[in-house]
Design a protein around this motif. Structure first.
Motif, mmCIF file in Angstrom:
data_model
loop_
_atom_site.group_PDB
_atom_site.id
_atom_site.type_symbol
_atom_site.label_atom_id
_atom_site.label_comp_id
_atom_site.label_asym_id
_atom_site.label_seq_id
_atom_site.Cartn_x
_atom_site.Cartn_y
_atom_site.Cartn_z
ATOM 1 N N ASP A 157 0.837 -1.036 0.113
ATOM 2 C CA ASP A 157 -0.050 0.079 -0.065
ATOM 3 C C ASP A 157 1.045 1.127 0.029
ATOM 4 N N GLU A 158 0.369 2.566 0.408
ATOM 5 C CA GLU A 158 1.197 3.723 0.518
ATOM 6 C C GLU A 158 2.409 3.704 1.376
ATOM 7 N N HIS A 159 2.489 2.614 2.292
ATOM 8 C CA HIS A 159 3.631 2.471 3.326
ATOM 9 C C HIS A 159 4.629 1.401 2.867
ATOM 10 N N GLY A 160 4.346 0.902 1.536
ATOM 11 C CA GLY A 160 5.400 -0.025 1.032
ATOM 12 C C GLY A 160 4.659 -1.489 0.975
ATOM 13 N N MET A 161 5.565 -2.580 0.614
ATOM 14 C CA MET A 161 5.014 -3.752 0.816
ATOM 15 C C MET A 161 4.523 -4.257 2.160
ATOM 16 N N ASP A 162 3.620 -5.140 1.921
ATOM 17 C CA ASP A 162 2.926 -5.708 3.303
ATOM 18 C C ASP A 162 3.611 -6.635 3.952
ATOM 19 N N PRO A 163 4.331 -6.518 4.987
ATOM 20 C CA PRO A 163 5.167 -7.841 5.866
ATOM 21 C C PRO A 163 4.442 -8.938 5.696
ATOM 22 N N GLY A 164 3.221 -9.149 6.150
ATOM 23 C CA GLY A 164 2.542 -10.377 6.085
ATOM 24 C C GLY A 164 2.483 -10.968 4.886
ATOM 25 N N ALA A 165 2.271 -10.199 3.805
ATOM 26 C CA ALA A 165 2.036 -10.847 2.276
ATOM 27 C C ALA A 165 3.521 -11.474 2.095
ATOM 28 N N LEU A 166 4.631 -10.614 2.383
ATOM 29 C CA LEU A 166 5.928 -10.820 2.196
ATOM 30 C C LEU A 166 6.214 -12.388 2.689
#
Length: 422
Positions: A157-166
């Motif tokens: 999202d606007e804050h960068g990649m989603d760590p959970g999804a990563l």
């Protein structure tokens, strides 16, 4: 061999190109720039620094000095790793910014784009999986694709990649590396938060993952506080390659970049570089080192960033009138780009020919996606033109978008990746 090439009857056909060359297309951005080179076109498509802000006098003085004082050295072959005086200066700049670095930690490259190519050679086998941001820097997608990698996008999202999804993708896909531009990202302009950087570092350390942290824009901050490099976090120190470049802060024509990497990987990249070009031009390296010794690069960058901040503000001020109702866009704290999304019914690739006929241009967002593209998106570069020219360009863009209403067949427009826009 293309369909337009023929072989004389008495000659056998040539062997085919390598599969990777046949399967990897050209750059859609290059295609767009080729047809927007007319001087009357206000071009928001390129990623070009403002040439009037180059310190041409200071750079010329640096070249004169090295060619006068040490011509034999400046015009001679150099070491693959890079000129020691330049690596020492780069190590000092990196250390001052919070990442203790020794000159031997660095490999000078012919632009940071070459660093991506060297890393692809050193790390990737055909079929290896690479994780990237969504959307992602286009030339990185090309480099990984040319190496035969399977490229998978990490949602964000606007804050960068989603760590959970990563983490889910790391567990499921078993990738070899993650590529990210965490600060003033190309194409979105967004910056990954401190908390997410820490999470990315922790996941890489726990799951076994290389990180390529590309930072060509990080010094071009207009507002807000600097966020530490991912490479500075404990979990990522031994597995992060940090890329840097003088292209955006000094001049892209110097073609000077560098990578900071753990020893074994750095040595593998040096071997790959020996095969590619032996070394980055000596005279350019010595001139850059002399510039750093004689001039205040930080003061120069501050002046450039102030000008770019005013240009960003000019673009932000005009977007509401230029783009259709329901559009959204990023507000970058630095860098060169912002990212806009039009309402779902718009296809920015199909609309581009009409926009170019209004003597203005952008880059459609579709080529920046590793997976399913968001065809309603576009990238705008705000640094190349002055505020007055930006205002006029946005006026033209608004007129173009109002002049052509998207219809049911809009998604059947020109495929930018296949041929130039006309």
């Amino acid at each position: 061999m293309t369909s337009t090439e023929t072989v004389p009857a008495d000659l056998a056909p040539l062997p085919a190109l390598a599969a990777r060359a046949r399967s990897t297309g050209g750059s859609p951005v290059r295609d767009i720039l080729a047809v927007t080179a007319r001087p009357e076109v206000i071009n928001f498509a390129g990623g070009l620094p403002a040439p009037e802000l180059f310190d041409a006098e200071g750079i010329a003085a640096a070249y004169r000095a090295v060619l006068t004082e040490a011509p034999a050295r400046a015009l001679q072959y150099s070491t693959t790793e890079g000129e020691p005086v330049l690596r020492a200066a780069l190590a000092a700049r990196t250390s001052v910014r919070g990442l203790a670095t020794d000159p031997d930690d660095l490999l000078v490259t012919t632009g940071s784009q070459q660093a991506l190519s060297l890393l692809s050679t050193a790390l990737l086998e055909p079929g290896d999986t690479v994780l990237v941001e969504s959307p992602c820097y286009l030339a990185a997608l090309q480099a990984f694709g040319f190496a035969g990698a399977r490229v998978v996008a990490v949602p964000g999202d606007e804050h960068g990649m989603d760590p959970g999804a990563l983490e889910e993708l790391v567990v499921r896909e078993r990738p070899k590396l993650l590529y990210t531009v965490p600060t003033f990202q190309n194409p979105t302009g967004r910056t990954m938060s401190d908390a997410r950087r820490a999470a990315v570092a922790e996941i890489a350390g726990r799951c076994g993952l290389w990180i390529i942290e590309d930072d060509p824009y990080g010094e071009l901050r207009f507002e807000g506080e600097r966020v530490p490099w991912i490479a500075s976090y404990d979990g990522a120190r031994d597995r992060t390659v940090l890329l840097g470049s003088f292209s955006k802060v000094m001049a892209p024509g110097l073609r000077l970049g560098w990578l900071r990497a753990p020893g074994a990987l750095r040595r593998a990249c040096a071997v790959a570089k020996q095969a590619a070009d032996l070394h980055t031009p000596t005279v350019n390296q010595l001139a850059a080192a002399r510039y750093l010794a004689d001039r205040d690069l930080d003061a120069h960058v501050a002046r450039v960033a102030a000008a770019y901040g005013a240009r960003r503000d000019a673009m932000l001020a005009g977007l509401a009138d230029a783009l259709p109702a329901g559009s959204a866009w990023t507000r970058p704290e630095g860098g060169m780009f912002l990212w806009a999304r039009l309402p779902e019914r718009y296809d920015t690739t199909a609309l581009l020919p009409e926009v170019v006929r209004h003597d203005v241009a952008y880059v459609p967002g579709a080529p920046f996606h590793a997976g399913e593209p968001d065809r309603a998106t576009l990238r705008l570069c705000f640094v190349t033109q002055t505020p007055d020219v930006i205002a006029e360009g946005l006026r033209r863009l608004g007129a173009a978008l109002r002049g052509r209403r998207p219809g049911p067949g809009a998604r059947e427009g020109v495929r930018v990746s296949d041929r130039p826009i006309r």
